[in-house]
Scaffold this motif. Structure first.
Motif, PDB file in Angstrom:
ATOM      1  N   ASP A 204      22.554   8.899 109.939  1.00  0.00           N
ATOM      2  CA  ASP A 204      21.645   9.427 110.476  1.00  0.00           C
ATOM      3  C   ASP A 204      21.297  10.478 109.660  1.00  0.00           C
ATOM      4  O   ASP A 204      21.746  11.895 109.696  1.00  0.00           O
TER       5      ASP A 204
ATOM      6  N   ASP B 230      19.814  14.003 111.310  1.00  0.00           N
ATOM      7  CA  ASP B 230      20.622  14.717 112.029  1.00  0.00           C
ATOM      8  C   ASP B 230      21.801  15.242 111.505  1.00  0.00           C
ATOM      9  O   ASP B 230      22.816  15.635 111.870  1.00  0.00           O
TER      10      ASP B 230
ATOM     11  N   LEU C 119      27.546   7.305 111.831  1.00  0.00           N
ATOM     12  CA  LEU C 119      28.095   6.826 113.412  1.00  0.00           C
ATOM     13  C   LEU C 119      28.780   5.730 112.857  1.00  0.00           C
ATOM     14  O   LEU C 119      28.041   4.633 111.844  1.00  0.00           O
TER      15      LEU C 119
ATOM     16  N   VAL D 229      21.959   3.776 121.465  1.00  0.00           N
ATOM     17  CA  VAL D 229      22.345   4.991 121.212  1.00  0.00           C
ATOM     18  C   VAL D 229      21.318   6.003 120.616  1.00  0.00           C
ATOM     19  O   VAL D 229      20.532   5.279 119.488  1.00  0.00           O
TER      20      VAL D 229
ATOM     21  N   THR E 140      19.946   9.727 119.011  1.00  0.00           N
ATOM     22  CA  THR E 140      20.636  11.328 118.634  1.00  0.00           C
ATOM     23  C   THR E 140      19.426  12.437 118.511  1.00  0.00           C
ATOM     24  O   THR E 140      18.237  11.940 118.469  1.00  0.00           O
TER      25      THR E 140
ATOM     26  N   THR F  87      18.883  16.557 117.542  1.00  0.00           N
ATOM     27  CA  THR F  87      19.522  17.764 117.327  1.00  0.00           C
ATOM     28  C   THR F  87      18.627  19.166 117.996  1.00  0.00           C
ATOM     29  O   THR F  87      17.554  18.898 117.884  1.00  0.00           O
TER      30      THR F  87
ATOM     31  N   SER G  23      26.108  11.638 127.881  1.00  0.00           N
ATOM     32  CA  SER G  23      25.615  12.560 126.924  1.00  0.00           C
ATOM     33  C   SER G  23      26.775  13.198 126.161  1.00  0.00           C
ATOM     34  O   SER G  23      27.578  13.943 126.979  1.00  0.00           O
TER      35      SER G  23
ATOM     36  N   ILE H 274      24.229  18.924 118.324  1.00  0.00           N
ATOM     37  CA  ILE H 274      23.615  17.703 118.133  1.00  0.00           C
ATOM     38  C   ILE H 274      24.157  16.972 119.510  1.00  0.00           C
ATOM     39  O   ILE H 274      25.094  17.115 120.175  1.00  0.00           O
TER      40      ILE H 274
ATOM     41  N   VAL I  70      24.169  13.306 121.312  1.00  0.00           N
ATOM     42  CA  VAL I  70      24.105  11.832 121.322  1.00  0.00           C
ATOM     43  C   VAL I  70      24.005  11.352 122.597  1.00  0.00           C
ATOM     44  O   VAL I  70      24.934  11.425 123.460  1.00  0.00           O
ATOM     45  N   ARG I  71      22.949  10.264 122.964  1.00  0.00           N
ATOM     46  CA  ARG I  71      22.731   9.959 124.074  1.00  0.00           C
ATOM     47  C   ARG I  71      23.303   8.175 123.854  1.00  0.00           C
ATOM     48  O   ARG I  71      22.892   7.671 123.319  1.00  0.00           O
TER      49      ARG I  71
ATOM     50  N   THR J 169      32.142   7.548 119.536  1.00  0.00           N
ATOM     51  CA  THR J 169      32.299   9.091 119.717  1.00  0.00           C
ATOM     52  C   THR J 169      33.433   9.525 118.383  1.00  0.00           C
ATOM     53  O   THR J 169      33.273  10.380 117.978  1.00  0.00           O
TER      54      THR J 169
ATOM     55  N   ILE K 130      32.495   9.427 114.741  1.00  0.00           N
ATOM     56  CA  ILE K 130      31.219  10.410 114.237  1.00  0.00           C
ATOM     57  C   ILE K 130      31.750  11.269 113.145  1.00  0.00           C
ATOM     58  O   ILE K 130      32.642  11.828 113.455  1.00  0.00           O
TER      59      ILE K 130
END
Length: 200
Positions: A54, A57, A61, A87, A89, A91, A156, A170, A172-173, A192, A195
């Motif tokens: 990514d 950001d 991942l 998912v 992201t 920032t 979250s 950052i 990440v949802r 998670t 990352i």
């Protein structure tokens, strides 16, 4: 010399006959040991990429089995998908001053609403400190139920970026449909824990 030559020919004939008898007895005798195409057929399936960078950001991942990168990645947008799972992201501005814990707790209602909408009820199923890419982080996970009866898990995850670069936070949802229609919750942990900062 004639006797020697005749002896060689006789031995060769005996060996050839033995091989012929072995084949007729049903044994698979292979004289040529070179591999053939039938022994190792080429695979037509291409391996799926194992990670997603990514660049917006500055993080990388992991892509668990069944997940694929989104076709179009923009800020505040989904970066990977699977059946029943997404998912995202985002920032936050540098030096926002808020801790990862407060940011994750503040973001989770927005994440739930944007992912499912019409939230009728929720239950906190996770709230803890985590280490992400060697930095301090915090996650909050809800199980939500909508007015339409749809259920899902929303998480979250907020963390600071690695030292040495701009100090950003950052978020990440994660949005996973509950039940057999969604991916396993273990994928939240896999993503998670995997990352990394881009380039590491």
């Amino acid at each position: 010399m004639a006797l020697t030559t005749s002896g060689v020919v006789l031995v060769a004939a005996i060996i050839s006959g033995a091989f012929a008898l072995a084949r007729h007895d049903g044994d698979d005798v292979v004289a040529d040991t070179a591999p053939t195409a039938a022994t190792h057929p080429p695979s037509s399936a291409s391996p799926a990429p194992s990670r997603l960078d990514d660049e917006l950001d500055g993080i990388s991942l992991p892509l668990p089995d069944g997940w694929v990168p989104a076709k179009y990645v923009t800020r505040d947008n989904v970066v990977m998908t699977t059946d029943g799972g997404r998912v995202f992201t985002h920032t936050l501005p540098a030096n926002s001053g808020a801790s990862p814990a407060s940011l994750a707790k503040k973001d989770i209602p927005q994440a739930a609403d944007s992912s499912y909408g019409g939230i009728r009820s929720h239950r906190v199923v996770g709230s803890e400190r985590v280490a992400v890419a060697g930095c301090s982080g915090y996650l909050v996970r809800w199980r939500v139920k909508t007015a339409k009866g749809t259920e899902g898990y929303v998480q979250s995850l907020a963390f600071t970026t690695a030292p040495g670069g701009p100090r950003n936070t950052i978020v990440v949802r994660f949005a996973f449909d509950a039940g057999p229609d969604g991916p396993p919750l273990a994928d939240m942990e896999r993503i998670t824990e995997g990352i990394r900062s881009v380039g590491r």
